[in-house]
Scaffold this motif. Structure first.
Motif, mmCIF file in Angstrom:
data_model
loop_
_atom_site.group_PDB
_atom_site.id
_atom_site.type_symbol
_atom_site.label_atom_id
_atom_site.label_comp_id
_atom_site.label_asym_id
_atom_site.label_seq_id
_atom_site.Cartn_x
_atom_site.Cartn_y
_atom_site.Cartn_z
ATOM 1 N N PHE A 167 0.848 -1.192 0.000
ATOM 2 C CA PHE A 167 0.000 0.000 0.000
ATOM 3 C C PHE A 167 0.881 1.239 0.000
ATOM 4 C CE2 PHE A 167 0.337 1.946 4.230
ATOM 5 C CZ PHE A 167 1.081 0.978 4.889
ATOM 6 N N ASP B 228 -4.926 4.638 1.497
ATOM 7 C CA ASP B 228 -5.862 5.430 2.305
ATOM 8 C C ASP B 228 -6.700 6.311 1.395
ATOM 9 O OD1 ASP B 228 -5.299 5.051 5.295
ATOM 10 O OD2 ASP B 228 -3.314 5.120 4.384
ATOM 11 N N PHE C 213 -8.526 1.838 2.711
ATOM 12 C CA PHE C 213 -8.521 1.833 4.176
ATOM 13 C C PHE C 213 -9.612 2.769 4.687
ATOM 14 C CE2 PHE C 213 -3.683 0.947 3.840
ATOM 15 C CZ PHE C 213 -3.942 -0.376 3.497
ATOM 16 N N ARG D 85 -8.230 13.592 14.488
ATOM 17 C CA ARG D 85 -8.841 12.642 13.565
ATOM 18 C C ARG D 85 -10.361 12.677 13.589
ATOM 19 N NH1 ARG D 85 -5.149 7.409 12.486
ATOM 20 N NH2 ARG D 85 -6.083 7.778 10.445
ATOM 21 N N LYS E 255 -12.294 0.861 10.118
ATOM 22 C CA LYS E 255 -11.242 1.205 11.080
ATOM 23 C C LYS E 255 -11.734 2.275 12.027
ATOM 24 C CE LYS E 255 -8.730 4.573 8.289
ATOM 25 N NZ LYS E 255 -7.636 4.786 7.360
ATOM 26 N N HIS E 256 -11.099 2.432 13.165
ATOM 27 C CA HIS E 256 -9.997 1.611 13.698
ATOM 28 C C HIS E 256 -10.598 0.864 14.857
ATOM 29 C CE1 HIS E 256 -8.355 5.310 11.899
ATOM 30 N NE2 HIS E 256 -7.325 4.604 11.529
ATOM 31 N N MET F 194 -9.406 -2.928 10.372
ATOM 32 C CA MET F 194 -8.078 -2.526 10.848
ATOM 33 C C MET F 194 -8.114 -2.360 12.364
ATOM 34 S SD MET F 194 -5.793 0.791 9.743
ATOM 35 C CE MET F 194 -5.912 0.479 7.982
ATOM 36 N N PHE G 41 -4.709 1.548 17.281
ATOM 37 C CA PHE G 41 -3.437 1.625 18.003
ATOM 38 C C PHE G 41 -3.607 1.519 19.528
ATOM 39 C CE2 PHE G 41 -2.036 4.451 14.303
ATOM 40 C CZ PHE G 41 -1.098 3.560 13.807
ATOM 41 N N ASP H 71 -2.821 -1.818 12.374
ATOM 42 C CA ASP H 71 -2.522 -0.493 11.832
ATOM 43 C C ASP H 71 -0.994 -0.381 11.684
ATOM 44 O OD1 ASP H 71 -2.697 2.037 10.862
ATOM 45 O OD2 ASP H 71 -3.895 2.852 12.488
ATOM 46 N N TYR H 72 -0.570 0.663 11.047
ATOM 47 C CA TYR H 72 0.841 0.900 10.701
ATOM 48 C C TYR H 72 1.773 0.660 11.900
ATOM 49 C CZ TYR H 72 4.052 3.427 7.548
ATOM 50 O OH TYR H 72 5.041 3.792 6.679
ATOM 51 N N MET I 11 0.761 -4.879 9.256
ATOM 52 C CA MET I 11 1.070 -3.717 8.424
ATOM 53 C C MET I 11 2.421 -3.140 8.841
ATOM 54 S SD MET I 11 -0.911 -0.052 7.899
ATOM 55 C CE MET I 11 -2.539 -0.591 7.468
ATOM 56 N N TRP J 280 -5.751 13.669 4.463
ATOM 57 C CA TRP J 280 -5.864 12.418 3.709
ATOM 58 C C TRP J 280 -6.356 12.616 2.281
ATOM 59 C CZ3 TRP J 280 -3.102 8.655 5.173
ATOM 60 C CH2 TRP J 280 -3.103 8.124 6.466
ATOM 61 N N GLU K 55 -4.538 12.923 11.253
ATOM 62 C CA GLU K 55 -3.702 12.131 12.164
ATOM 63 C C GLU K 55 -2.589 12.972 12.782
ATOM 64 O OE1 GLU K 55 -2.361 8.405 10.602
ATOM 65 O OE2 GLU K 55 -1.234 7.949 12.423
HETATM 66 C C1 BGC Z 1 -3.436 5.306 10.275
HETATM 67 C C2 BGC Z 1 -4.425 4.501 9.462
HETATM 68 C C3 BGC Z 1 -3.942 4.343 8.038
HETATM 69 C C4 BGC Z 1 -2.570 3.727 8.053
HETATM 70 C C5 BGC Z 1 -2.003 3.471 6.680
HETATM 71 C C6 BGC Z 1 -2.019 4.823 10.099
HETATM 72 O O1 BGC Z 1 -1.112 5.711 10.660
HETATM 73 O O2 BGC Z 1 -3.806 5.253 11.626
HETATM 74 O O3 BGC Z 1 -5.681 5.131 9.504
HETATM 75 O O4 BGC Z 1 -4.848 3.576 7.320
HETATM 76 O O5 BGC Z 1 -1.692 4.605 8.747
HETATM 77 O O6 BGC Z 1 -1.633 4.611 6.036
#
Ligand code: BGC
Length: 772
Positions: free
Chosen positions: A87, A119, A163, A177, A215-216, A259, A262, A294-295, A325, A433, A524
């Motif tokens: 991704f 995303d 996502f 967010r 998500k999330h 997803m 965190f 999540d990341y 991820m 985003w 974010e």
């Molecule tokens: C975010 C997710 C996002 C992911 C991938 C994370 O930091 O919390 O919402 O989908 O990154 O980019």
């Protein structure tokens, strides 16, 4: 035995449906899939199975991505079958995606196609309003269409996985967010979640249907103190009644992936929380897709303090998360974990199977290049039709907070001073985003107003101020120069900028002040503790008001701001969020009255930060503040501010005025099998045609647990010509009265209920009935 013709027909029909849905010949599509995957998995080594669980981001420095080096790290991994999907914004090219897919299909042993995700949050290249704005349209068809268009554009560019939707309930505007959420209400959030999933996924039969990702999961929107990534803690009752519904609605709508969030949930990070991922998600809700962390969510659990790299990998897999991820901890640890008996082959198989199933449902085994059609990328992205849809929904997402003395709509023939740091900027129109968008494409507000009036001399522009006086703070959120508002190149002093603005203001009939947050101040990692319009712009606004000219505040924001002063002093306030690609034209449509504003808030705007969290569906407490009073000793409240938000949930004005009759119920008692119909007559008493969102709220007056003072249970967006009246009816059924009781049973209880209908959550007409 005789077989009825109708049965034969039904069988043929179902078979046809199956083939159609999954693009595969055969009788039972699920069985076909199971057989196919079982056969494939028999051939897979344990390393290849673990490889499927590995999701990588396309990195700028990988030779495969940059096209500079052969046998890059990533290339080797794909060939070895160590990657399940990729991704990231660097994949924004069908050519690149095809090339990477080819590597998997031609050079890996088992030729398993990769997933490609991104995303895509509120549109792809055609950007729609930020989700908080989209929600304010209360138009489920339009929201579904926005997801549909996003799916068409994303899939035309090689992607099969988005996502989105982000369905976290959020009641704390400090959290950046909140911009990505649908706001504070579980019912509306659920309706929006369903619409988005429908829009993205369809039934997977087409090459422009993509996999959605809920998500999330879970509770990310309840981060303490609104600080991003912070801990959450809440009762299970609150989870089930207030925070879980949108996730569940999206699962019920068939979303194919989830997803993990965190944060921790009840002391265990969601990523490794077996109660959340297996008990609730799979057993209680029947989710049968796959879960992705999540990341770097897996390795972050070392920081959470629940174990080392091996421990957190094992706990994640065992909890029910299937795909890792970015952290690559599964790849690093699971084989050893298997050898040491910490996980079983079955654990790995289940995760691998779920990912293969998603690939199968998407049709990738049939055609790995299903989403790589270069022709589609040329013709189906950023089209006129998509712009038109974006413009329409943007104009319906704006919320009119104030319009004293009918300051709005403006006359196209008047002299307008357009002032403010956001008045002549493109990138910031898009909001957080918008990674697939071309930042140079959106019109600026200045351009759109000039186009609308057809005469550039009527509209004069001055920037007036920087975003804030604090350049250090500004540097934190302008993380990418594409979002810069030009501080670096500005030669003038603050005073010179202000004087220029005051000069053009003095020569105008009306001042349009385009102020607020820039796009990167929400989203974010963009929490704020001060929710005022930033200082420099407040100074500018105050000076503009001193000219005595009418001022229209066009407010850009990704969250509720505290606007108590502005509400008192500024004649007209139009909240435009970040409206996406067509923001500027949509603002022009509303300012000049071509579109009558109809957006309604889906989140409360507090009077000050100290009131947070303030939300409409709160509990009454044993000491509620008496109605109409701001303070009474020994009642729940504050010494220095009342309990009400500045602008409540559901609120938004129009250029016309709507009047509500009393609520009529067709019965005063409801049985468990029955229903009651509640009706009101809504009349357009003003001079403009307009749309109104008629909202139905219910309160359970006698619960076995304490219940909210009101909960949204239905809404209808209606159109009324000037002078027209319509009766709007809602059927209330026992199902709508259900909630999770102390034992977490989903039930409705006999007793008295209050029905409230109105144009926002504060101004409602009430009636009562009993459930027997
Ligand atoms: C975010 C997710 C996002 C992911 C991938 C994370 O930091 O919390 O919402 O989908 O990154 O980019």
């Amino acid at each position: 035995m005789k077989i009825k013709p109708t049965l034969i027909f039904a069988c043929i029909f179902i078979t046809f449906l199956g083939c159609n849905t999954l693009n595969i010949k055969g009788n039972d599509p699920n069985k076909e899939m199971d057989n196919f995957i079982a056969k494939l998995m028999k051939e897979m080594t344990i390393e290849e199975k673990i490889g499927q669980l590995n999701l990588l981001v396309a990195n700028a420095d990988d030779g495969l991505i940059t096209g500079e080096a052969q046998n890059s790290n990533l290339e080797l991994k794909i060939k070895k079958g160590e990657v399940g999907g990729m991704f990231g914004s660097r994949l924004k090219s069908v050519k690149k995606i095809r090339q990477i897919q080819q590597l998997a299909m031609e050079e890996s042993r088992l030729k398993i196609p990769l997933l490609f995700g991104l995303d895509v949050i509120h549109g792809y290249e055609t950007v729609f309003p930020i989700p908080l704005g989209l929600a304010a349209s209360w138009d489920m068809q339009a929201i579904e269409k926005s997801a549909r268009i996003a799916a068409i554009e994303a899939s035309a560019n090689g992607l099969c996985w988005v996502f989105s939707p982000m369905v976290d309930i959020c009641r704390d505007p400090r959290w950046g967010r909140i911009a990505e959420s649908a706001g504070e209400d579980p019912y509306l959030g659920s309706e929006i979640a369903k619409a988005m999933v429908r829009g993205y996924q369809g039934d997977f039969s087409r090459s422009d249907n993509v996999l959605a990702c809920i998500k999330h999961f879970a509770l990310y929107g309840a981060a303490e103190a609104g600080r991003d990534y912070n801990t959450t803690d809440m009762s299970r009752l609150r989870m089930y009644n207030e925070y879980f519904p949108p996730y569940k609605a999206a699962v019920d709508a068939g979303a194919g992936s989830v997803m993990a969030s965190f944060n921790d949930v009840d002391g265990i990070p969601a990523t490794a929380n077996p109660w959340l991922m297996t008990e609730v998600l799979r057993k209680q809700w029947g989710f049968n897709g796959f879960v992705v962390s999540d990341y770097t969510g897996i390795d972050e659990m070392i920081q959470h303090g629940i174990g080392d790299s091996m421990e957190v990998s094992v706990r994640t897999l065992k909890a029910g998360v299937d795909m890792d991820m970015v952290s690559e901890y599964f790849l690093k640890n699971l084989k050893t974990a298997l050898n040491e008996g910490k996980v079983s082959e079955r654990d790995i198989d289940s995760a691998c199977r779920r990912i293969l199933e998603a690939k199968y449902k998407l049709g990738l085994f049939q055609n790995p290049y299903k989403y790589c059609d270069a022709e589609r990328a040329k013709t189906e992205v950023y089209t006129d039709e998509h712009h038109a849809a974006a413009r329409k929904i943007a104009s319906e997402s704006f919320v009119l907070f104030k319009n004293s003395k009918n300051t709005l709509p403006l006359k196209k023939s008047g002299n307008i001073a357009l002032v403010g740091p956001l008045a002549n900027n493109r990138a910031n129109m898009l909001g957080t985003w918008s990674i697939a968008a071309d930042f140079d494409k959106p019109a600026t507000l200045l351009e759109a107003l000039r186009t609308a009036v057809g005469n550039s001399t009527n509209i004069r522009y001055a920037k007036g101020s920087h975003l804030t006086t604090d350049s250090v703070l500004e540097a934190r959120f302008v993380r990418d120069k594409r979002w810069s508002l030009g501080r670096e190149s500005e030669k003038r002093s603050d005073t010179e900028m202000l004087n220029e603005a005051l000069h053009i203001a003095s020569q105008s009939d009306v001042i349009v002040a385009a102020l607020g947050e820039s796009a990167e101040m929400s989203g974010e990692s963009s929490s704020r503790s001060d929710l005022n319009i930033p200082d420099a712009q407040q100074t500018l606004l105050k000076e503009l008001l001193k000219t005595g000219k009418p001022v229209v505040l066009v407010l850009f924001t990704g969250r509720p701001l505290t606007l108590t002063w502005e509400n008192e002093h500024v004649p007209a306030i139009l909240n435009v969020w970040f409206g996406g690609s067509e923001t500027a034209s949509a603002i022009a449509d509303v300012l000049f009255g071509d579109v009558n504003p109809s957006g309604k808030l889906t989140v409360s705007f507090p009077k000050n930060v100290g009131q947070i969290p303030v939300y409409y569906n709160h509990k009454n407490t044993g000491r509620p503040m008496p109605k109409g009073q701001n303070f009474t000793k020994f009642r729940t409240g504050y010494l220095d501010v009342d309990n009400e938000p500045l602008y409540p949930f559901g609120f938004g004005l129009s250029y016309t005025q709507f009047e509500y009759s009393d609520v009529k119920l067709n019965a005063s008692e409801m049985t468990r099998q029955g229903k009651i119909t509640a009706s009101v007559t809504v009349s357009n008493r003003g001079k403009y045609d307009g749309k109104e969102v008629v909202q139905l709220y219910i309160r359970d007056m006698e619960g076995s647990i304490t219940r909210p003072v009101k909960e949204l249970k239905g809404f209808q967006k209606i159109f009324l010509q000037a002078g027209e009246s319509k009766t709007v009816s809602f059927d209330i059924t026992p199902e709508m009265l259900k909630f999770y009781n102390y034992d977490l049973e989903y039930i409705c209880e006999a007793g008295e209920f209050s029905v409230m209908i109105g144009g926002n959550s504060r101004d409602v007409k009430t009636a009562r009935f009993r459930l027997k």
